[in-house]
Design an enzyme around this catalytic site. Sequence first.
Site, PDB file in Angstrom:
ATOM      1  N   GLU A   6     -38.169  59.614  17.019  1.00 53.90           N
ATOM      2  CA  GLU A   6     -37.031  60.459  16.664  1.00 53.90           C
ATOM      3  C   GLU A   6     -36.708  60.232  15.190  1.00 53.90           C
ATOM      4  OE1 GLU A   6     -33.450  59.948  18.958  1.00 53.90           O
ATOM      5  OE2 GLU A   6     -32.491  61.626  17.958  1.00 53.90           O
ATOM      6  N   MET A  10     -33.523  52.873  20.418  1.00 51.44           N
ATOM      7  CA  MET A  10     -34.041  54.225  20.660  1.00 51.44           C
ATOM      8  C   MET A  10     -34.288  54.445  22.145  1.00 51.44           C
ATOM      9  SD  MET A  10     -35.023  57.110  19.452  1.00 51.44           S
ATOM     10  CE  MET A  10     -35.511  58.372  20.613  1.00 51.44           C
ATOM     11  N   GLU A  36     -28.173  53.567  25.125  1.00 48.62           N
ATOM     12  CA  GLU A  36     -29.559  54.033  25.292  1.00 48.62           C
ATOM     13  C   GLU A  36     -29.832  54.390  26.750  1.00 48.62           C
ATOM     14  OE1 GLU A  36     -30.705  54.704  22.520  1.00 48.62           O
ATOM     15  OE2 GLU A  36     -29.399  53.372  21.376  1.00 48.62           O
ATOM     16  N   GLU A  48     -25.717  62.904  21.057  1.00 46.40           N
ATOM     17  CA  GLU A  48     -25.167  61.675  20.464  1.00 46.40           C
ATOM     18  C   GLU A  48     -23.657  61.550  20.650  1.00 46.40           C
ATOM     19  OE1 GLU A  48     -26.973  59.397  20.034  1.00 46.40           O
ATOM     20  OE2 GLU A  48     -28.944  60.187  19.532  1.00 46.40           O
TER      21      GLU A  48
HETATM   22  N1  B3K Z   1     -31.424  58.395  19.064  1.00 44.23           N
HETATM   23  C1  B3K Z   1     -31.616  57.205  18.290  1.00 44.23           C
HETATM   24  C2  B3K Z   1     -31.480  57.410  16.825  1.00 44.23           C
HETATM   25  C3  B3K Z   1     -32.689  57.916  16.156  1.00 44.23           C
HETATM   26  C4  B3K Z   1     -32.517  57.892  14.648  1.00 44.23           C
HETATM   27  C5  B3K Z   1     -33.622  58.564  13.938  1.00 44.23           C
HETATM   28  N2  B3K Z   1     -33.513  58.403  12.506  1.00 44.23           N
HETATM   29  C6  B3K Z   1     -30.712  56.115  18.711  1.00 44.23           C
HETATM   30  C7  B3K Z   1     -29.510  56.512  19.455  1.00 44.23           C
HETATM   31  O1  B3K Z   1     -28.661  57.237  18.996  1.00 44.23           O
HETATM   32  O2  B3K Z   1     -29.390  56.125  20.583  1.00 44.23           O
HETATM   33 ZN    ZN Z   2     -27.764  57.859  20.728  1.00 48.62          ZN
END
Ligand code: B3K
Ligand code: ZN
Length: 892
Positions: free
Chosen positions: A128, A270, A305, A327
């Site tokens: 990501e 992640m 996560e 998010e």
């Molecule tokens: N989704 C990832 C973040 C990814 C960042 C990419 N530069 C972590 C999170 O928000 O859970």
């Molecule tokens: Zn996240």
Amino acid sequence: MRNDTAPTPQAIYRKDYVAPGYWVDTVEMGFDLDLDHTHVATRLTMRRNHDSAEKDLVLFGASLKLLQLRMNGVNLKKSAYSIDGEIMRIPNAPDQVVLEIETRIQPVKNTSLSGLYASNGNFITQCEAEGFRKITWFPDRPDVMAKYTVMLRADKKKFPVLLANGNLIEQGDLGDGRHFAKWEDPFKKPSYLFALVAGKLVCQEEKYQLQSGRKVLLQVWVEDGNLDKTQHAMDSLKNSIRWDEERFGLELDLDRFMIVATSDFNMGAMENKGLNIFNTKYVLANPRIATDVDYAGIESVVGHEYFHNWTGNRVTCRDWFQLSLKEGLTVFRDQEFSADLVGTATGRAVKRIEDVRILRQVQFSEDAGPMAHPVRPDSFVEINNFYTVTIYEKGAEVVRMYYTLLGHDGFRKGMDLYFARHDGQAVECDDFRAAMADSSGRDLTQFERWYSQAGTPHVKVQTAYDAAAQIYEITLTQSCAATPGQAEKRPFHIPVAMGLLDSAGHDMPLHCDGYENQSGANSLVLELTDTTQTFRFSQIGSLPVPSLLRNFSAPVILDIEYSDDDLSHLLAHDSDPFNRWEAGQRLASRRLVRLTKAVQQGEKLELDQLFIEAWRRILNDESLDPSFRELMLTLPSEAMIAEEFSVVDPQAIHTARQFVRATLTQHLRADLLRIYETYLTPGKYSPDAASMAKRSLKNLALSYLLEWVDDSTLALALTQFDEAENMTDRLAALTALTNFNGSGKQVKQAAKALKKFYKEFKHEALVIDKWFMLQATAHTTDVKTICELMEHPAFTLTNPNRARSLIFGFCNANPSRFHAADGSGYTLWAELVIALNKINPQVAARLARSLDRWKKYPGHLQAKMKAALGKVAAAKNLSKDVAEVISKALAA
Ligand code: B3K
Ligand code: ZN
């Protein structure tokens, strides 16, 4: 070829969204893992999307060596496709395509920590947002969801553990010292959720029974020697699984769930499907190395996560402009998880205050600067620059406003409908809003502006009281300043939770026009939708003190003129703990602003008795939870005080704040000492809320006590440092010592402690990060000391945690030193942004943001900041990550 350089950053726009020309049904990948040269063979089955305006078959790739490209069994000649930067186009492809791609990549040279890279000799991936394209050519966009099967092959000695998403379906030897593992992920997923890990790792594992009775395998993988630090992460994972079942009815959909910790990671963690990869900072903990704050951080990130498995993975984003869909919602969920785990009303309030503090300090500042963007941005140059506090924390506030408006059950109904409609899909923020509206029957059309308009709204409060008629009126007027690209703002739909306090401090029963169905309630959620609205309350027998925006019901700035008496009244009596805290912060902030001005004018500094006594009362109020007292007694940070000024003077703010701390200590010394003794927590360390609360208040008392120079308080800190049996107490003592403004002899003792700490923990990377960080943020540390610390053998720019602890610590959390009058802080900053740009553009771009607010400083500092920004702008091979941030700052 480098394709991440861009002298003039090119933006992409949300309005230009076009559905993919081809869908991918299955992805089969074979990896021959080698640190220097990894060979990747990929087979994609694709079919034309007849609904798309895009007719070509489009793939993305970056930093790849393309070895082979075959379509439906035939090698594609160079003339059959075109490559422009990261984009490959194959025109005239048939409707059904089997594409076979072979690429070669160089993990060990990948210092960007995006794509496939090496960390301590292990393989790690981070895909990501757009890292998968560094592994193979692919339609690397979140709306292309496919089923993956992955074969990993590697040297058995060097890489005994081979992990990927989903279920392990086969493994064995290949005979030549190599072995293999085949993994299959039963769920469709976008490429950004792909992950593999290979190397020397060990795990703590456990069979866990879900509420349905199904058993799942949970694993926490770490490097050898760290198995004594995985229990808390495992406990947090089990708590998360249970919480999502209970609170949202969401079950773990896989038979196996893995967490892997790595020390080289660009962010916290992640949510790759079934194979979450974490920064060691958010996994490893035991009392010796981790603080209470670390324990809480691990719980919330493990939760975050895990919760993505539904909010993000099962239902994902159509495009990256929708990032907050997953998010913002997942942050809201992790905030609620942490609050529910503590369980008590005070615990919830404490968590809420901590979250709001960050929002105000960091997000409000972002919203007022050159990088301001809506929760759903309209454009970006580099998506990695948009993993911001606006997308995450303000996004969570937007979700929380639905919760406030619809209530607990109403919100749950909305969530249920969201999953019923969109499971397995890639959707937009509007789809979430529609689920909330349709499930509740409420019109949430205007609420859309929270997604489309950037900036922090102000809500101005005016009140009027007619004693004869017993009518009290509150007039609310909202406004929002222009942000880059958005001159005009339309009114937001703002929930304002409120109550009215009588002179005894009790909530008055509320009878508000338009809210008759809730007549007599102690608290109401007013809905402000126009620019100006007057809310009329009847049967108000005496002049009340209004308590507005309870529990911080909307991410706005409330402009209200309270007298000190009103604030003292709210501080003492408000039934809403958030607003009690808020009243104390307002009392403090008012004084800090006044004192900062006095410093600037060379006037005598004085602190009034009312304030000192208010602080004394809180300190000694045994009816208040110690963690709540700790928050109440913590003064607004220097960054928060800075927000009160149109022109910021960091040194004056620092002097004023230190003066208040020292003066409070001078008057409250005996009380502080008593609190210190009362809240000692001898015995075995436990990270439960009650013990953490005690430690936090005791350590706050210690840090205050060291503001008033004295041998006996120094001894207190030294003893705590020497005898502490946990990192929370040890670090608190060392931090207080490092910030200690004593005589030569005392300073030497502090320096000795710092050395001793290093020696004892030199093999614990996460503790050494703390060692750098606490020096970086100490107000005794100047630019020269930072340069010396950069020469320390343990310092490196290539490890993000290490770089963040020293460099970000200094540039972002030591304002009075970073903004040294000679501009040396900025010169150092420019050099480091340029150096990091070569190593790791994402980390560099984060650091680049330290000068975002340069227009808020006095002219002589502005000139120096502008020069530093210009120096970075002129650097060669600037990544688009850094170029975007710098060009936006310069355009401010
Ligand atoms: N989704 C990832 C973040 C990814 C960042 C990419 N530069 C972590 C999170 O928000 O859970
Ligand atoms: Zn996240």
